[in-house]
Design a protein around this motif. Structure first.
Motif, PDB file in Angstrom:
ATOM      1  N   LYS A 167       0.848  -1.186   0.000  1.00 46.41           N
ATOM      2  CA  LYS A 167       0.000   0.000   0.000  1.00 46.41           C
ATOM      3  C   LYS A 167       0.886   1.238   0.000  1.00 46.41           C
ATOM      4  N   TYR A 190      -3.343   3.606  -2.005  1.00 43.47           N
ATOM      5  CA  TYR A 190      -3.584   2.681  -3.114  1.00 43.47           C
ATOM      6  C   TYR A 190      -2.940   1.340  -2.763  1.00 43.47           C
ATOM      7  N   ILE A 227      -8.447   1.144  -3.688  1.00 47.24           N
ATOM      8  CA  ILE A 227      -8.185   2.443  -3.078  1.00 47.24           C
ATOM      9  C   ILE A 227      -8.793   2.472  -1.673  1.00 47.24           C
TER      10      ILE A 227
END
Length: 313
Positions: A167, A190, A227
């Motif tokens: 991430k 993300y 996301i």
């Protein structure tokens, strides 16, 4: 008679020549005047328009007073009108902490707690973020997940071996000029993972013959990007140790196509279909510079005034 006529002819010729001379002189003067008159004044080369510069506020006849709301204003003693001084407007907040302020490392304990309460998926991750002015926090997390779950009321078992995910994102601290031991943050991240999965023990009930059949969907692979929008708190518990909570909204952004369908579980994301999840972390903070005592409280002092404010009635 002939002499009289000869004497008269010159008298008629003289006015004609005089008239011709007058006409020629008038035309010449008019042409000369047209050559000398210029309708447009040319601009001198290299010159620029004159711009009047802004003058500084003349405070000779100004006094500071308080308006009915208690605000300090400038009043012209001659005209009795209020004068606006741009220098008295509030300046934008100053960054109280250096650019490279501190680095924070954390361990996500959420999945471990969920496992302890009966969940059949999730392992955990480690993460780090850098404090820039105690305001902006670039973020990186690396973790692993797995799943071995038979949902209630379902006729299959979904399996994912230990699979990695990453991430990347950043968060914003609303209390950036306050004590860095306590934060209120909102972030955007993300996540990306590539993993194997399978569906086993699929049971199809043959109602007429009462003879159920079984099959398996083995060794599938997917790549999923998602996301996350986070909103959380950080609280110091002991010296450099802190605890943090996050509420997370997440959604799948892109996914590789699979002929047999979509995976039920995504590493780092969790079960598909749930838009909200959480995060609970134990953190350790390493400062780049040792802060002086008293930096946890920002004191804004007002500039000294030359005259005492007067109340406006």
């Amino acid at each position: 008679m002939h002499r009289l006529i000869s004497h008269i002819r010159p008298s008629f010729g003289l006015p004609a020549r005089l008239l011709t001379l007058v006409i020629v002189t008038a035309v010449g003067l008019q042409l000369s005047a047209q050559r000398r008159v210029t309708p447009v004044q040319p601009t001198s080369p290299g010159t620029t328009p004159t711009v009047e510069r802004e003058r500084k506020l003349d405070r000779t006849n100004l006094v500071e007073m308080l308006d009915p709301n208690g605000n300090t204003i400038l009043v012209d003693t001659v005209s009795g009108k209020e004068v606006v001084d741009s220098g008295m407007l509030a300046a934008p907040p100053k960054m109280e902490y250096p650019l490279l302020h501190e680095i924070i490392g954390g361990v996500n304990l959420w999945n471990g707690l969920m496992r302890a309460t009966g969940s059949h998926y999730g392992l955990g991750d480690v993460w780090a973020e850098v404090s820039l002015h105690n305001r902006y926090f670039p973020f990186l997390a690396i973790g692993v997940d797995n799943c071995n779950d038979t949902p209630d009321g379902s006729n299959f078992t979904f399996r994912t071996p230990v699979s990695p995910y990453v991430k990347l994102g950043a968060s914003y601290n609303f209390f950036y000029n306050s004590n860095p031991d306590y934060k209120l943050q909102m972030g955007l991240r993300y996540g990306l993972t590539n993993f194997k999965w399978s569906v086993t023990d699929v049971t199809v009930d043959e109602g007429y013959w009462n003879d159920p059949s079984h099959f398996t969907i083995p060794d599938q692979r997917s790549t999923v990007g998602y996301i996350e929008i986070t909103f959380g708190l950080k609280v110091k518990i002991y010296k450099a140790w802190s605890l943090g909570w996050n509420i997370i909204y997440h959604s799948v952004m892109h996914e590789s196509k699979n002929p047999v369908g979509e995976p039920m579980f995504i590493p780092g994301f969790g079960k598909r279909g749930a838009s909200m999840t959480g995060n609970f972390s134990l953190m350790y903070t390493i400062p780049f510079k040792k802060l002086k005592k008293g930096n946890d409280r920002i004191v804004i002092e007002k500039p000294e005034q030359s005259t005492e404010p007067q109340n406006i009635e």
